[in-house]
Design an enzyme around this catalytic site. Structure first.
Site, short mmCIF file in Angstrom:
data_model
loop_
_atom_site.label_atom_id
_atom_site.label_comp_id
_atom_site.label_asym_id
_atom_site.label_seq_id
_atom_site.Cartn_x
_atom_site.Cartn_y
_atom_site.Cartn_z
CE LYS A 80 1.38 6.02 -8.51
NZ LYS A 80 2.20 5.72 -7.30
CE LYS A 137 1.79 2.47 -0.94
NZ LYS A 137 2.40 2.40 -2.28
#
Length: 324
Positions: free
Chosen positions: A106, A212
């Site tokens: 991240k 997703k």
């Protein structure tokens, strides 16, 4: 569509504490329910409106009442996921992902600097030499910032891809043009939170599609989007988690097992919870295709009651009206 009263009667509202802050939260809330095909999950993030959250409910109903397509393989490789932690915590995080050959890091966290991103990625490279590195900015950079940041990150070594460096499809396309093939660009939010996921292909905005299950409305919806994007733009496809409980993660694994690409999936997020609704053991960097059935003890340990439970059940009712 299953009757909403049946869903509410079966619903259990849960709150899973997390080991580290991830996506700005320290606990994950969701509703889970059992149907004839197994368990389903409804866990849209609180800031999502009802129209968007209704897709998450469709995904949960599919899992509980329809089940999943037959997989092409019985296990899927996953990437390690490194939150926006300091470099000293990187070895601790990576230790939760034994055998993983890819790491996603991240970056562009609110309140952090590029220097912190560079240090974190460098720590991952040091801990995982000769492994593939991905970075995920969650749309946190402008085009100019993305161009500079990715160039700096590439000084330390190649990147498998940079995920959602900017917020819009147009900006992704511009970053990809400026980089000229130096680094692949992946689209995540520009697919799962878009009215038209195919705009990524139309504008040549990505080399990789991150899909997703819950935000797209189920495993079958994911497979349809993945097939369409591959046919239109020849993109690679990576299935990722929406920080799902073990129940929702079963759906992500099922989807990844139905896609022939074999890219390391972003599904190794179960280790971020201190308590969960089942287990998906990571073996040599891969997760096996399996459903979980939470025990009463597992549910009771993380169940939410009172006003928060009422909030989730009210939300389920509203979203059901939009999901039919």
């Amino acid at each position: 569509m299953v009757d909403v009263d049946e869903l509410v009667a079966a619903a259990r509202v849960v709150r899973l504490p997390m080991r580290v802050r991830f996506r700005g939260i320290t606990a994950r809330e969701a509703v889970v329910f059992e149907g004839p095909a197994g368990w389903g999950e409804f866990g849209p993030f609180p800031e999502y409106d009802d129209a968007e959250a209704a897709l998450w409910l469709r995904a949960g109903i599919e899992a509980a009442y329809a089940g999943f397509p037959e997989p092409l393989r019985d296990a899927v490789p996953v990437n390690a996921t490194v939150p926006a932690v300091g470099p000293s915590r990187v070895p601790e995080i990576l230790a939760r992902f034994p055998g993983c050959r890819v790491a996603k890091v991240k970056v562009a966290e609110t309140g952090q600097t590029l220097a912190q991103d560079l240090a974190r990625v460098a720590a991952v490279r040091e801990a995982m030499p000769d492994r593939a590195i991905r970075v995920d900015a969650n749309g946190g950079w402008t085009v100019d910032q993305a161009e500079r940041a990715i160039a700096r990150l590439l000084e330390g070594g190649p990147l498998d891809y940079a995920e959602q460096p900017c917020a819009t499809v147009e900006d992704l396309a511009e970053v990809r043009r400026r980089l000229g093939g130096a680094c692949d660009i992946a689209a995540d939010e520009s697919i799962r939170r878009a009215d038209d996921p195919m705009r990524v292909a139309e504008l040549g905005a990505a080399d990789v599609a991150v899909v997703k299950v819950a935000p797209l409305g189920g495993v079958r919806a994911v497979l349809d989007v993945a097939d369409a994007l591959k046919a239109a733009a020849g993109v690679r496809v990576t299935v990722s988690s929406a920080l799902d409980t073990a129940v929702g993660l079963s759906a992500g694994i099922a989807a990844a097992a139905c896609i022939s690409d074999g890219n390391a999936a972003g599904l190794g997020t179960g280790g971020f919870f201190t308590a969960d609704l089942g287990e998906h053991p990571l073996v040599d960097g891969a997760l096996r295709v399996r459903a979980v059935a939470p025990t009463e003890a597992q549910l009771a340990a993380v169940e939410v009651t009172g006003e928060r439970r009422d909030w989730w059940l009210d939300r389920l009712r509203r979203c059901h009206a939009l999901a039919v």
